[in-house]
Design an enzyme around this catalytic site. Structure first.
Site, PDB file in Angstrom:
ATOM      1  N   GLU A  86      23.986 -35.157  35.344  1.00 58.80           N
ATOM      2  CA  GLU A  86      24.089 -36.603  35.510  1.00 58.80           C
ATOM      3  C   GLU A  86      25.484 -37.073  35.077  1.00 58.80           C
ATOM      4  OE1 GLU A  86      21.624 -40.506  33.760  1.00 58.80           O
ATOM      5  OE2 GLU A  86      21.393 -38.524  32.831  1.00 58.80           O
ATOM      6  N   LYS A 158      19.212 -43.519  40.506  1.00 57.65           N
ATOM      7  CA  LYS A 158      18.262 -43.371  39.397  1.00 57.65           C
ATOM      8  C   LYS A 158      17.366 -44.605  39.294  1.00 57.65           C
ATOM      9  CE  LYS A 158      18.278 -42.155  34.453  1.00 57.65           C
ATOM     10  NZ  LYS A 158      19.187 -41.874  33.308  1.00 57.65           N
ATOM     11  N   CYS A 191      17.286 -37.422  35.021  1.00 59.15           N
ATOM     12  CA  CYS A 191      17.038 -37.594  33.586  1.00 59.15           C
ATOM     13  C   CYS A 191      15.762 -38.384  33.271  1.00 59.15           C
ATOM     14  CB  CYS A 191      18.260 -38.218  32.931  1.00 59.15           C
ATOM     15  SG  CYS A 191      18.297 -37.947  31.134  1.00 59.15           S
TER      16      CYS A 191
END
Length: 614
Positions: A86, A158, A191
C-alpha cells in the site's frame, strides 16, 4: 414413389436432423458450461512475488525508480505476478490533502506508464499501492493499480479506510472490480479492508481467483487473511512493509495463502522497530490454477442473499438498542464424545462434566453452551430413516431436561435438538435463561450437504436478548462458512455469539499465521473460521464441539475474543481429544478499546455491499 413412402422418408430425415441438432445443442451447452473449467485446466502453475518494499516519505519519483528495480528482479526470477505494498510510491503518513498534494498521481499515470515497460518486456503483471488523484474531481484516493503485458488494466480504491488516510483520502467508490487476465481473475483489497469480511467476499462473488493485497499492517489486516482465503476459496498475495514510519511500525510477514488457508510462503515477522528491515525483501510462491475450482469457492453457491439484507444497514452513530453496559460472563463450553441416539447417556455426560467442573473450581457459570444436537449426537452418526423418531417439539423432553439444568445451576444454556414442527424437521438451537424460559430459537439457515437430506432450512438470523448476558446470536455448525451471518449479528449488535458445532474437519483448518504476530498468541488448535467471527462481529464467540467417535470430531471448543492481536484479551481453546468443560470468563462490548463493535459499525461502508444481497 407413393405418398406413404414419401412421408416415411421425410419423417426419417426430420428425425435425423432433430437428433443431430439435439446432439449439437447438448455438446454446445456442455462446452459452454465447462469452458471456464477447461480454461483453468489449460493454465500452468506460475510463480508470484510479494515485494516487501519500504518507500521513503515525500520522495515519489525515487520510490518509483527503486520499486521498478524490485519488480524487475521479481520478473527476472520468473514471477508472473508481483504485488507491492500500500502507498508504495509515496510512503504512508500524511497530515492532510495539502501535505500529500505534491506526490499524488493519476491512474493511469506516471507510475503505471513506467511499470508497463516491465510488464510488457516480461509478459507479467504487477499490483502496487499509490496515492491517486482523480483528474476530473481533484479528489484523492488510497488506491492500487494493476498493470499487465498490454499496459494499464484497472484500479481499486480502498473502501474501508483507517484513520490516517481519512485525513486526505476519500472512500473508495469503485466497489471491488475483478480483472480478467491470462493468470486468472484478479481482485484487489487494501489493508484495513481485511477487517471487514464483506470486502474479500465481494471479490469472490464477483468471480476472483486471486486477491492481491497491498498493505501497511501492524497485525490486524494480515492476521485476517487465512480466514479470508478459506471463506472465499481465493489465493491471496499480500505485500506489507517491514519498517517504521513516524512511529507507526509495520510488521512485515508478507505472505501467500492458498484457497484453503495454507501458508505457501511468508517473509520474516518484524516484531519491533528495533528489528526493522529497511531493504526490500521478495518472497516467492507458486499458484496452481487447477486449485481455482475448489470446495471453498463452490460453497459460494450455498449463500443465501435473501437473509443478508441487514448488512446494508448502518445503525450509527445512534443506536438505542445496544447493550449500554458491559456484562460479566462466566461460561462453560461442554465438549464430550456423544453416544449416538442415546439421549439419557448424553444427559449423564453433560451433568457429570458440569458437576465436576463446578466441584473442582470456583466456577459459577451464567452461560453454558452445548454442541449441536446436544442429546442425540450429531446427525452424521444417526440413521437418516430414523431422524423423525429422534425429533421432538420445541417444548419436548430435551427442553424439559435443559430447564432442570438451567434452574439447578442458575445459568443460561444454549443447546441443540432435532425440532419437529408439523411435517418438517429442523436443526435447531435454543437460548434458555436461568429460570428455564426460552429467550429464542434459531433454525439453521446454511445447511450442510448432509443435513439437507433430512432438515428444512431456517429463514431468519435472529439475535436474542438475555437479561444477564446482553444480546446473543447463534450459529450452528456449517453456518461459520458464511461470514455474512457474523456481519448481520454485528449490525444487530450481538454481544455474544454461541456456536453449537459438530466439526470433524469437513471445512476450515488450522491457524497458520506467525505465532508471534499476536500480542496474546492464539492457542494451539485455533480454527481460523471460528476465531475470525469474533473479530469480524466484535462479539465474544463461544464454540462447543464434540470430540472422538469413529467420525473423528476434533473438539477444540473455545472462546474467541475481540482483540488478542494488540493485547486486550486472550482466546482459549480446549483439547482436541478429551471430554471437558472449558471455563471462560470475559466482559462484553469493551467500550474503551481502540476497536470495538461501535467503531466497527460506524466505519463500515454498506453502500458498496449490494452485490452480496443479490
Amino acid at each position: 414413389m407413393n405418398m406413404i413412402h414419401r412421408k416415411s422418408i421425410i419423417l426419417s430425415v426430420s428425425l435425423i436432423v432433430i437428433i443431430a441438432l439435439s446432439f449439437f445443442a447438448f455438446s454446445f451447452g456442455e462446452n459452454t458450461n465447462t469452458e471456464a473449467k477447461s480454461n483453468t485446466q489449460k493454465l500452468k502453475s506460475f510463480k508470484v512475488a510479494s515485494i516487501e518494499f519500504n518507500p521513503k516519505l515525500n520522495d515519489r519519483d525515487k520510490n518509483i525508480d527503486a520499486l521498478y528495480k524490485q519488480i524487475e528482479t521479481a520478473f527476472k526470477h520468473g514471477a508472473k505476478l508481483a504485488v507491492a505494498p500500500e502507498m508504495s510510491t509515496t510512503g504512508y503518513y500524511y497530515k492532510n490533502r495539502e501535505a500529500i498534494k505534491p506526490f499524488v498521481d493519476t491512474i493511469p499515470g506516471k507510475a503505471t506508464k513506467k511499470f508497463a515497460k516491465l510488464t510488457r518486456k516480461y509478459h507479467a503483471y504487477v499490483v502496487f499501492g499509490m496515492a491517486e488523484k482523480d483528474p476530473k474531481t481533484n479528489v484523492y484516493y488510497d488506491s492500487s493499480a494493476l498493470v499487465g503485458p498490454g499496459g494499464y488494466i484497472g484500479k481499486y480504491r480502498k473502501t474501508e479506510q483507517w484513520e490516517t488516510e481519512e485525513h486526505w483520502a476519500a472512500w473508495g467508490d469503485l466497489g471491488v472490480p475483478v480483472f480478467k487476465t491470462e493468470l486468472g481473475n484478479i481482485a484487489i483489497n487494501i489493508c484495513m479492508d481485511a477487517a471487514y469480511p464483506e470486502m474479500a467476499r465481494l471479490a469472490a462473488v464477483n468471480g476472483a481467483d486471486i486477491m492481491a493485497f497491498p498493505t501497511n499492517s501492524s497485525a490486524q489486516a494480515v492476521a485476517a487473511l487465512p480466514a479470508r482465503a478459506m471463506e472465499n476459496g481465493l489465493y491471496i498475495v499480500s505485500a506489507n512493509r517491514s519498517n517504521t514510519e513516524k512511529g507507526f511500525h509495520m510488521i512485515g510477514a508478507s505472505a501467500v495463502w492458498s484457497p484453503t488457508g495454507k501458508k505457501l510462503a511468508e517473509a520474516k515477522l518484524i516484531k519491533t522497530p528495533k528489528d526493522d528491515i529497511n531493504k526490500p525483501t521478495i518472497t516467492y510462491a507458486t499458484i496452481d490454477p487447477k486449485q481455482y475450482n475448489n470446495a471453498n469457492k463452490k460453497r459460494l453457491k450455498e449463500r443465501r442473499p435473501d437473509l443478508y439484507q441487514d448488512i446494508m444497514l448502518k445503525v450509527g452513530p445512534w443506536d438505542y438498542t445496544t447493550t449500554s453496559e458491559p456484562k460479566s460472563v462466566n461460561a462453560l463450553a461442554i465438549q464430550y464424545t456423544p453416544v449416538p441416539g442415546n439421549k439419557k447417556s448424553n444427559e449423564d455426560k453433560i451433568v457429570n462434566l458440569i458437576d465436576s467442573k463446578i466441584k473442582n473450581s470456583e466456577v459459577r457459570p451464567n452461560l453454558i453452551v452445548l454442541p449441536e444436537l446436544s442429546l442425540t449426537g450429531p446427525s452424521e452418526l444417526l440413521k437418516l430413516h430414523r431422524m423423525s423418531t429422534y425429533a421432538e417439539r420445541i417444548d419436548g423432553e430435551t427442553t424439559k431436561f435443559m430447564k432442570t439444568l438451567a434452574q439447578k445451576y442458575q445459568t443460561a444454556i444454549v443447546y441443540g435438538l432435532i425440532e419437529k414442527s408439523g411435517k418438517n424437521l429442523y436443526n435447531t438451537a435454543v437460548l434458555m435463561d436461568k429460570s428455564g424460559k426460552i429467550d429464542g430459537k434459531y433454525r439453521q439457515a446454511q445447511l450442510s450437504s448432509f443435513d439437507k437430506k433430512w432438515a428444512k432450512r431456517g429463514n431468519s438470523l435472529p439475535v436474542f436478548s438475555n437479561n444477564e448476558l446482553g444480546k446473543v446470536g447463534i450459529m450452528i455448525g456449517n453456518d461459520v462458512n458464511f461470514p455474512e451471518i457474523s456481519s448481520v449479528f454485528a449490525v444487530q449488535r450481538a454481544d455474544i455469539i454461541a456456536i453449537p458445532s459438530s466439526w470433524y474437519g469437513q471445512f476450515g483448518g488450522n491457524m497458520e499465521i506467525n505465532h508471534e504476530m499476536s500480542a496474546n498468541p492464539y492457542p494451539s488448535g485455533t480454527m481460523p473460521l471460528w476465531s475470525e467471527i469474533s473479530i469480524d462481529a466484535q462479539s465474544y464467540t463461544i464454540i462447543s464441539n464434540y470430540v472422538g467417535t469413529s467420525k473423528g470430531f476434533k473438539g477444540r471448543s473455545a472462546l474467541y475474543t475481540l482483540d488478542p492481536l494488540y493485547g486486550l484479551d486472550q482466546p482459549i481453546v480446549a483439547s482436541s481429544n478429551k471430554e471437558e468443560a472449558l471455563a471462560v470468563k470475559f466482559k462484553t462490548i469493551q467500550p474503551n478499546n481502540w476497536f470495538n463493535q461501535d467503531k466497527l459499525i460506524n466505519s463500515r461502508q454498506p453502500a458498496y455491499y449490494k452485490p452480496l444481497i443479490k
